[in-house]
Design an enzyme around this catalytic site. Structure first.
Site, PDB file in Angstrom:
ATOM      1  N   ASP A 151      33.534  41.359  68.179  1.00  0.00           N
ATOM      2  CA  ASP A 151      34.461  41.742  69.258  1.00  0.00           C
ATOM      3  C   ASP A 151      34.653  40.657  70.322  1.00  0.00           C
ATOM      4  O   ASP A 151      35.611  40.701  71.079  1.00  0.00           O
ATOM      5  CB  ASP A 151      33.951  43.005  69.968  1.00  0.00           C
ATOM      6  CG  ASP A 151      33.697  44.155  69.010  1.00  0.00           C
ATOM      7  OD1 ASP A 151      34.312  44.161  67.936  1.00  0.00           O
ATOM      8  OD2 ASP A 151      32.887  45.035  69.344  1.00  0.00           O
ATOM      9  N   MET A 193      39.493  45.984  64.603  1.00  0.00           N
ATOM     10  CA  MET A 193      38.378  46.378  65.468  1.00  0.00           C
ATOM     11  C   MET A 193      38.385  45.568  66.757  1.00  0.00           C
ATOM     12  O   MET A 193      39.245  44.724  66.958  1.00  0.00           O
ATOM     13  CB  MET A 193      37.056  46.183  64.736  1.00  0.00           C
ATOM     14  CG  MET A 193      36.744  47.273  63.740  1.00  0.00           C
ATOM     15  SD  MET A 193      35.084  47.026  63.091  1.00  0.00           S
ATOM     16  CE  MET A 193      34.845  48.584  62.244  1.00  0.00           C
TER      17      MET A 193
HETATM   18  O1  F6P Z   1      31.008  46.171  67.819  1.00  0.00           O
HETATM   19  C1  F6P Z   1      31.389  45.838  66.547  1.00  0.00           C
HETATM   20  C2  F6P Z   1      32.223  46.917  65.931  1.00  0.00           C
HETATM   21  O2  F6P Z   1      32.607  46.475  64.657  1.00  0.00           O
HETATM   22  C3  F6P Z   1      33.420  47.367  66.768  1.00  0.00           C
HETATM   23  O3  F6P Z   1      34.505  46.492  66.645  1.00  0.00           O
HETATM   24  C4  F6P Z   1      33.667  48.742  66.207  1.00  0.00           C
HETATM   25  O4  F6P Z   1      34.282  49.592  67.150  1.00  0.00           O
HETATM   26  C5  F6P Z   1      32.291  49.234  65.904  1.00  0.00           C
HETATM   27  O5  F6P Z   1      31.470  48.109  65.755  1.00  0.00           O
HETATM   28  C6  F6P Z   1      32.245  50.074  64.662  1.00  0.00           C
HETATM   29  O6  F6P Z   1      30.943  50.441  64.379  1.00  0.00           O
HETATM   30  P1  F6P Z   1      30.497  51.296  63.118  1.00  0.00           P
HETATM   31  O7  F6P Z   1      29.814  50.368  62.183  1.00  0.00           O
HETATM   32  O8  F6P Z   1      29.579  52.308  63.667  1.00  0.00           O
HETATM   33  O9  F6P Z   1      31.714  51.901  62.500  1.00  0.00           O
END
Ligand code: F6P
Length: 370
Positions: A151, A193
Protein backbone atom coordinates in the site's frame (compact mmCIF):
# COMPACT_ATOMS: atom_id res chain seq x y z
CA UNK A 1 29.20 3.43 19.14
CA UNK A 2 27.29 1.32 21.68
CA UNK A 3 28.47 -2.27 21.99
CA UNK A 4 25.87 -4.99 21.72
CA UNK A 5 25.54 -8.17 23.76
CA UNK A 6 23.23 -9.79 21.26
CA UNK A 7 23.51 -13.56 20.91
CA UNK A 8 20.14 -14.48 19.48
CA UNK A 9 17.65 -12.56 17.35
CA UNK A 10 14.14 -13.32 16.13
CA UNK A 11 12.45 -12.29 12.89
CA UNK A 12 8.72 -11.83 12.50
CA UNK A 13 6.64 -11.15 9.39
CA UNK A 14 3.16 -9.78 10.14
CA UNK A 15 0.09 -8.50 8.32
CA UNK A 16 -0.59 -8.98 4.61
CA UNK A 17 2.33 -10.49 2.73
CA UNK A 18 4.29 -8.38 0.24
CA UNK A 19 6.86 -9.30 -2.42
CA UNK A 20 10.31 -8.85 -0.88
CA UNK A 21 9.64 -10.42 2.54
CA UNK A 22 11.91 -13.36 1.83
CA UNK A 23 14.67 -11.08 0.59
CA UNK A 24 14.55 -9.15 3.89
CA UNK A 25 14.66 -12.41 5.86
CA UNK A 26 17.67 -13.58 3.84
CA UNK A 27 19.57 -10.34 4.40
CA UNK A 28 18.82 -10.33 8.14
CA UNK A 29 19.82 -13.96 8.61
CA UNK A 30 23.07 -13.81 6.63
CA UNK A 31 24.11 -10.50 8.20
CA UNK A 32 23.31 -11.81 11.70
CA UNK A 33 25.09 -15.15 11.19
CA UNK A 34 28.17 -13.27 9.98
CA UNK A 35 28.22 -11.52 13.36
CA UNK A 36 28.00 -14.84 15.16
CA UNK A 37 24.39 -14.36 16.25
CA UNK A 38 21.81 -17.11 16.34
CA UNK A 39 18.64 -16.50 14.31
CA UNK A 40 15.10 -17.77 14.75
CA UNK A 41 11.95 -17.03 12.78
CA UNK A 42 8.61 -16.69 14.55
CA UNK A 43 5.82 -18.41 12.60
CA UNK A 44 2.80 -16.41 11.41
CA UNK A 45 3.41 -13.03 12.97
CA UNK A 46 3.79 -13.76 16.68
CA UNK A 47 1.56 -16.84 16.72
CA UNK A 48 4.57 -19.16 16.90
CA UNK A 49 5.32 -17.68 20.34
CA UNK A 50 1.79 -16.93 21.49
CA UNK A 51 0.07 -20.19 20.60
CA UNK A 52 2.97 -22.70 20.54
CA UNK A 53 0.50 -25.53 21.16
CA UNK A 54 -0.69 -25.09 17.58
CA UNK A 55 2.80 -25.82 16.28
CA UNK A 56 3.71 -29.44 16.93
CA UNK A 57 7.39 -30.36 17.50
CA UNK A 58 8.25 -26.83 18.62
CA UNK A 59 7.65 -25.60 15.10
CA UNK A 60 6.44 -22.17 16.25
CA UNK A 61 10.03 -20.97 16.26
CA UNK A 62 12.18 -21.94 13.27
CA UNK A 63 15.94 -22.02 13.54
CA UNK A 64 17.19 -20.05 10.55
CA UNK A 65 20.47 -21.18 9.06
CA UNK A 66 22.37 -20.15 5.95
CA UNK A 67 20.65 -23.05 4.20
CA UNK A 68 17.14 -21.93 5.28
CA UNK A 69 17.57 -18.67 3.36
CA UNK A 70 19.27 -20.05 0.30
CA UNK A 71 17.58 -19.24 -3.01
CA UNK A 72 14.68 -17.24 -1.57
CA UNK A 73 15.42 -13.66 -2.68
CA UNK A 74 13.16 -13.93 -5.70
CA UNK A 75 10.30 -15.79 -4.02
CA UNK A 76 6.96 -14.21 -3.11
CA UNK A 77 5.24 -14.90 0.22
CA UNK A 78 7.26 -15.48 3.38
CA UNK A 79 9.02 -18.63 4.55
CA UNK A 80 7.83 -17.78 8.09
CA UNK A 81 4.16 -17.41 7.19
CA UNK A 82 2.15 -14.39 8.28
CA UNK A 83 -1.24 -13.44 9.65
CA UNK A 84 -3.40 -10.38 9.98
CA UNK A 85 -5.45 -11.92 12.76
CA UNK A 86 -2.72 -12.24 15.37
CA UNK A 87 -2.32 -8.71 16.74
CA UNK A 88 -1.13 -9.33 20.35
CA UNK A 89 -2.67 -6.00 21.39
CA UNK A 90 -6.09 -7.09 20.17
CA UNK A 91 -5.84 -10.85 20.20
CA UNK A 92 -9.17 -12.54 19.33
CA UNK A 93 -10.09 -14.37 22.54
CA UNK A 94 -13.20 -16.15 23.78
CA UNK A 95 -14.66 -14.17 26.68
CA UNK A 96 -16.32 -15.68 29.78
CA UNK A 97 -19.71 -15.24 28.10
CA UNK A 98 -18.47 -17.38 25.19
CA UNK A 99 -18.41 -14.38 22.86
CA UNK A 100 -15.25 -13.39 21.00
CA UNK A 101 -13.50 -10.23 22.21
CA UNK A 102 -10.12 -8.52 21.82
CA UNK A 103 -7.47 -9.01 24.53
CA UNK A 104 -4.08 -7.35 25.08
CA UNK A 105 -1.61 -10.26 25.27
CA UNK A 106 1.63 -8.31 24.88
CA UNK A 107 2.87 -9.19 28.39
CA UNK A 108 2.62 -12.89 27.51
CA UNK A 109 4.52 -12.20 24.31
CA UNK A 110 7.30 -10.36 26.14
CA UNK A 111 7.53 -13.28 28.58
CA UNK A 112 7.83 -15.70 25.64
CA UNK A 113 10.73 -13.65 24.21
CA UNK A 114 12.50 -13.88 27.56
CA UNK A 115 11.77 -17.60 27.92
CA UNK A 116 13.44 -18.29 24.57
CA UNK A 117 16.42 -16.03 25.37
CA UNK A 118 15.68 -13.80 22.39
CA UNK A 119 17.78 -10.65 22.74
CA UNK A 120 16.37 -8.67 19.83
CA UNK A 121 13.62 -8.64 17.22
CA UNK A 122 13.50 -7.61 13.59
CA UNK A 123 9.82 -6.93 12.92
CA UNK A 124 8.91 -6.78 9.24
CA UNK A 125 5.50 -5.25 8.74
CA UNK A 126 3.14 -2.44 7.89
CA UNK A 127 1.59 0.13 10.23
CA UNK A 128 -0.20 -2.51 12.35
CA UNK A 129 2.82 -4.77 12.82
CA UNK A 130 5.20 -1.88 13.38
CA UNK A 131 2.78 -0.37 15.93
CA UNK A 132 3.08 -3.66 17.81
CA UNK A 133 6.87 -3.54 17.36
CA UNK A 134 6.87 -0.10 18.93
CA UNK A 135 4.97 -1.37 21.99
CA UNK A 136 7.39 -4.31 22.29
CA UNK A 137 10.34 -1.93 22.22
CA UNK A 138 8.68 0.20 24.90
CA UNK A 139 8.30 -2.95 26.98
CA UNK A 140 12.05 -3.57 26.79
CA UNK A 141 12.45 -5.83 23.76
CA UNK A 142 15.24 -4.50 21.56
CA UNK A 143 13.35 -4.02 18.28
CA UNK A 144 14.07 -2.79 14.75
CA UNK A 145 11.25 -2.38 12.23
CA UNK A 146 11.39 -2.92 8.47
CA UNK A 147 8.70 -1.15 6.39
CA UNK A 148 6.64 -3.58 4.34
CA UNK A 149 3.37 -3.03 2.49
CA UNK A 150 2.16 -2.98 -1.06
CA UNK A 151 0.00 0.00 0.00
CA UNK A 152 3.01 2.33 0.53
CA UNK A 153 1.06 4.03 3.33
CA UNK A 154 3.83 4.02 5.95
CA UNK A 155 5.13 7.41 6.94
CA UNK A 156 8.79 8.52 7.24
CA UNK A 157 10.09 6.32 4.44
CA UNK A 158 10.10 7.32 0.79
CA UNK A 159 8.81 3.88 -0.12
CA UNK A 160 7.92 0.53 1.42
CA UNK A 161 9.06 -2.73 -0.16
CA UNK A 162 6.35 -4.57 -2.10
CA UNK A 163 4.84 -1.41 -3.55
CA UNK A 164 6.91 -1.40 -6.73
CA UNK A 165 5.97 -5.01 -7.52
CA UNK A 166 2.28 -4.31 -6.89
CA UNK A 167 2.29 -1.24 -9.14
CA UNK A 168 4.25 -3.05 -11.86
CA UNK A 169 1.82 -5.95 -11.90
CA UNK A 170 -1.24 -3.65 -11.83
CA UNK A 171 0.32 -1.83 -14.78
CA UNK A 172 0.75 -5.05 -16.73
CA UNK A 173 -2.85 -6.08 -16.01
CA UNK A 174 -4.21 -2.72 -17.06
CA UNK A 175 -2.25 -2.76 -20.30
CA UNK A 176 -3.96 -6.06 -21.09
CA UNK A 177 -7.37 -4.76 -20.08
CA UNK A 178 -6.85 -1.63 -22.16
CA UNK A 179 -6.70 -3.55 -25.43
CA UNK A 180 -9.74 -5.70 -24.71
CA UNK A 181 -11.74 -2.67 -23.52
CA UNK A 182 -10.92 -0.91 -26.78
CA UNK A 183 -11.75 -3.95 -28.91
CA UNK A 184 -15.17 -4.34 -27.26
CA UNK A 185 -15.92 -0.65 -26.82
CA UNK A 186 -16.43 -1.14 -23.10
CA UNK A 187 -15.83 0.74 -19.92
CA UNK A 188 -13.42 -1.21 -17.75
CA UNK A 189 -13.43 -0.49 -14.02
CA UNK A 190 -10.36 -1.98 -12.32
CA UNK A 191 -10.22 -2.20 -8.53
CA UNK A 192 -6.82 -2.25 -6.85
CA UNK A 193 -5.79 -2.71 -3.22
CA UNK A 194 -4.22 0.04 -1.13
CA UNK A 195 -6.53 0.38 1.86
CA UNK A 196 -7.13 4.05 2.70
CA UNK A 197 -4.34 5.33 0.43
CA UNK A 198 -4.44 5.75 -3.33
CA UNK A 199 -0.78 5.15 -4.18
CA UNK A 200 -1.26 1.93 -6.17
CA UNK A 201 -4.25 3.29 -8.11
CA UNK A 202 -2.53 6.60 -8.82
CA UNK A 203 0.83 5.23 -9.98
CA UNK A 204 -0.57 2.38 -12.07
CA UNK A 205 -3.37 4.56 -13.43
CA UNK A 206 -1.02 7.25 -14.70
CA UNK A 207 1.40 4.69 -16.08
CA UNK A 208 -1.34 3.03 -18.13
CA UNK A 209 -2.98 6.27 -19.33
CA UNK A 210 -6.20 5.59 -17.44
CA UNK A 211 -8.98 8.07 -18.15
CA UNK A 212 -10.31 8.21 -14.59
CA UNK A 213 -8.53 7.42 -11.30
CA UNK A 214 -10.57 7.28 -8.12
CA UNK A 215 -8.59 7.42 -4.87
CA UNK A 216 -9.55 7.70 -1.19
CA UNK A 217 -7.89 11.12 -0.89
CA UNK A 218 -10.28 12.68 -3.44
CA UNK A 219 -13.92 11.73 -2.81
CA UNK A 220 -15.53 11.33 -6.22
CA UNK A 221 -18.74 12.40 -7.92
CA UNK A 222 -19.80 9.54 -10.20
CA UNK A 223 -21.39 12.03 -12.60
CA UNK A 224 -17.94 13.50 -13.27
CA UNK A 225 -16.66 10.06 -14.24
CA UNK A 226 -19.74 9.60 -16.45
CA UNK A 227 -18.93 12.91 -18.17
CA UNK A 228 -15.52 11.54 -19.12
CA UNK A 229 -17.12 8.47 -20.72
CA UNK A 230 -19.66 10.57 -22.62
CA UNK A 231 -17.04 13.03 -23.81
CA UNK A 232 -14.88 10.21 -25.10
CA UNK A 233 -17.87 8.66 -26.88
CA UNK A 234 -18.56 11.95 -28.65
CA UNK A 235 -14.96 12.24 -29.77
CA UNK A 236 -14.97 8.73 -31.21
CA UNK A 237 -13.17 6.96 -28.37
CA UNK A 238 -15.66 4.29 -27.46
CA UNK A 239 -13.91 2.78 -24.48
CA UNK A 240 -12.80 4.11 -21.12
CA UNK A 241 -10.32 2.84 -18.53
CA UNK A 242 -11.12 3.57 -14.90
CA UNK A 243 -8.90 2.61 -11.97
CA UNK A 244 -10.49 2.66 -8.55
CA UNK A 245 -8.68 2.21 -5.25
CA UNK A 246 -10.48 -0.16 -2.88
CA UNK A 247 -10.68 2.67 -0.32
CA UNK A 248 -12.21 5.24 -2.70
CA UNK A 249 -15.48 6.75 -1.59
CA UNK A 250 -18.14 8.97 -3.12
CA UNK A 251 -18.39 12.58 -2.01
CA UNK A 252 -20.38 12.57 1.23
CA UNK A 253 -20.38 8.74 1.26
CA UNK A 254 -18.30 6.05 2.88
CA UNK A 255 -15.87 3.30 1.88
CA UNK A 256 -17.15 -0.08 0.66
CA UNK A 257 -16.60 -2.57 3.46
CA UNK A 258 -16.90 -6.31 2.78
CA UNK A 259 -16.67 -7.45 6.40
CA UNK A 260 -15.48 -6.56 9.88
CA UNK A 261 -14.19 -9.22 12.25
CA UNK A 262 -12.93 -9.15 15.83
CA UNK A 263 -9.16 -8.74 16.02
CA UNK A 264 -8.52 -7.56 12.47
CA UNK A 265 -8.91 -4.52 10.25
CA UNK A 266 -12.08 -4.11 8.19
CA UNK A 267 -11.96 -5.82 4.80
CA UNK A 268 -12.46 -3.37 1.97
CA UNK A 269 -13.88 -4.27 -1.43
CA UNK A 270 -16.77 -3.91 -3.81
CA UNK A 271 -16.25 -0.32 -4.94
CA UNK A 272 -15.61 -1.26 -8.60
CA UNK A 273 -18.94 -3.05 -8.80
CA UNK A 274 -20.74 -0.07 -7.27
CA UNK A 275 -19.07 2.44 -9.59
CA UNK A 276 -19.65 0.26 -12.66
CA UNK A 277 -23.36 -0.18 -11.93
CA UNK A 278 -23.85 3.54 -11.44
CA UNK A 279 -21.90 4.41 -14.58
CA UNK A 280 -23.83 1.86 -16.63
CA UNK A 281 -27.13 3.36 -15.57
CA UNK A 282 -25.98 6.96 -16.23
CA UNK A 283 -24.21 6.39 -19.56
CA UNK A 284 -25.88 3.29 -20.95
CA UNK A 285 -22.43 1.92 -21.82
CA UNK A 286 -21.44 -1.63 -20.90
CA UNK A 287 -19.23 -1.38 -17.82
CA UNK A 288 -17.17 -4.41 -16.75
CA UNK A 289 -15.20 -4.86 -13.57
CA UNK A 290 -11.93 -6.56 -12.67
CA UNK A 291 -10.72 -6.81 -9.08
CA UNK A 292 -6.96 -7.35 -8.99
CA UNK A 293 -7.00 -7.99 -5.22
CA UNK A 294 -4.42 -10.41 -3.87
CA UNK A 295 -2.78 -10.85 -7.28
CA UNK A 296 -0.96 -7.62 -6.41
CA UNK A 297 0.57 -9.23 -3.33
CA UNK A 298 1.80 -12.45 -4.90
CA UNK A 299 4.68 -13.44 -7.11
CA UNK A 300 8.27 -12.43 -7.57
CA UNK A 301 9.48 -9.07 -6.33
CA UNK A 302 10.78 -6.63 -8.94
CA UNK A 303 14.51 -5.87 -8.99
CA UNK A 304 13.78 -2.62 -7.15
CA UNK A 305 11.90 -4.43 -4.37
CA UNK A 306 14.55 -7.14 -4.07
CA UNK A 307 17.25 -4.56 -3.70
CA UNK A 308 15.52 -2.37 -1.11
CA UNK A 309 14.44 -5.48 0.81
CA UNK A 310 18.03 -6.70 1.00
CA UNK A 311 19.22 -3.21 1.93
CA UNK A 312 16.54 -2.89 4.63
CA UNK A 313 17.37 -6.30 6.10
CA UNK A 314 21.11 -5.66 6.27
CA UNK A 315 20.51 -2.17 7.68
CA UNK A 316 18.27 -3.64 10.41
CA UNK A 317 21.13 -5.86 11.58
CA UNK A 318 23.60 -2.95 11.47
CA UNK A 319 21.16 -1.00 13.66
CA UNK A 320 21.07 -3.83 16.21
CA UNK A 321 24.85 -4.01 16.19
CA UNK A 322 24.97 -0.27 16.94
CA UNK A 323 22.67 -0.79 19.93
CA UNK A 324 19.66 0.91 18.34
CA UNK A 325 16.10 -0.02 19.32
CA UNK A 326 12.60 1.33 18.68
CA UNK A 327 13.51 2.49 15.18
CA UNK A 328 12.46 1.62 11.66
CA UNK A 329 14.76 1.39 8.67
CA UNK A 330 13.63 3.97 6.12
CA UNK A 331 14.56 4.67 2.53
CA UNK A 332 15.88 8.20 2.13
CA UNK A 333 17.64 8.11 -1.26
CA UNK A 334 20.47 7.64 -1.86
CA UNK A 335 20.74 6.01 1.55
CA UNK A 336 18.78 4.32 4.30
CA UNK A 337 18.32 5.91 7.69
CA UNK A 338 16.61 5.11 10.97
CA UNK A 339 13.44 6.81 12.21
CA UNK A 340 11.65 6.26 15.53
CA UNK A 341 8.95 3.59 15.17
CA UNK A 342 6.62 5.90 17.05
CA UNK A 343 6.95 8.56 14.36
CA UNK A 344 6.62 6.11 11.49
CA UNK A 345 3.38 4.68 12.88
CA UNK A 346 1.89 7.92 14.08
CA UNK A 347 -0.02 8.70 10.92
CA UNK A 348 -0.89 7.06 7.65
CA UNK A 349 0.95 8.34 4.57
CA UNK A 350 -1.75 9.18 2.07
CA UNK A 351 -1.29 10.85 -1.32
CA UNK A 352 -0.74 14.61 -0.84
CA UNK A 353 -3.21 16.45 -3.05
CA UNK A 354 -0.55 18.89 -4.19
CA UNK A 355 2.11 16.29 -5.04
CA UNK A 356 3.55 16.42 -8.52
CA UNK A 357 2.10 13.02 -9.43
CA UNK A 358 -1.44 14.32 -8.91
CA UNK A 359 -0.53 17.50 -10.80
CA UNK A 360 0.94 15.39 -13.61
CA UNK A 361 -2.27 13.37 -13.87
CA UNK A 362 -4.34 16.54 -14.05
CA UNK A 363 -1.98 18.02 -16.66
CA UNK A 364 -2.47 14.86 -18.70
CA UNK A 365 -6.23 15.30 -18.58
CA UNK A 366 -6.87 12.37 -16.23
CA UNK A 367 -9.99 12.85 -14.12
CA UNK A 368 -10.19 12.13 -10.40
CA UNK A 369 -13.96 12.33 -10.52
CA UNK A 370 -13.89 15.69 -8.75
O1 F6P B 1 -2.28 -3.97 3.56
C1 F6P B 1 -2.12 -4.79 2.48
C2 F6P B 1 -3.44 -5.23 1.93
O2 F6P B 1 -3.18 -6.02 0.80
C3 F6P B 1 -4.42 -4.09 1.62
O3 F6P B 1 -4.14 -3.48 0.39
C4 F6P B 1 -5.73 -4.83 1.66
O4 F6P B 1 -6.80 -3.98 2.00
C5 F6P B 1 -5.52 -5.84 2.73
O5 F6P B 1 -4.14 -6.03 2.86
C6 F6P B 1 -6.21 -7.14 2.44
O6 F6P B 1 -5.92 -8.07 3.42
P1 F6P B 1 -6.43 -9.57 3.43
O7 F6P B 1 -5.26 -10.43 3.11
O8 F6P B 1 -6.92 -9.79 4.80
O9 F6P B 1 -7.51 -9.71 2.40
Amino acid sequence: MKKTNIKKIAISTGGGDAPGLNAVIRAVVISALQRGWECVGIRHGYNGLMIPEEYPDGDGLLTLTRKSVSGITHLGGTILGTTNKGNPLKYPTKGRDGKMCEKDRTEELVAAFRKHNIDALVAIGGDGSLGIANILSEKGICTIGVPKTIDNDLDKTVITFGFDTAVSFATECMDRLHSTAEAHRRVMVVEVMGRYAGWIALNSGISTSADVILIPEIPYDVNKAAEVINKREKSGRHYTMIVVAEGAKPRGGSVSVMSKEIGRAEKLGGIAEKVAKELESITGKECRTVVLGHLLRGGRPTTFDRLISLRFGAAAVRALEQGKTGVMVALDPPTVRYVPLKQATNRMKTVPLDCDTILTARDLGISFGD
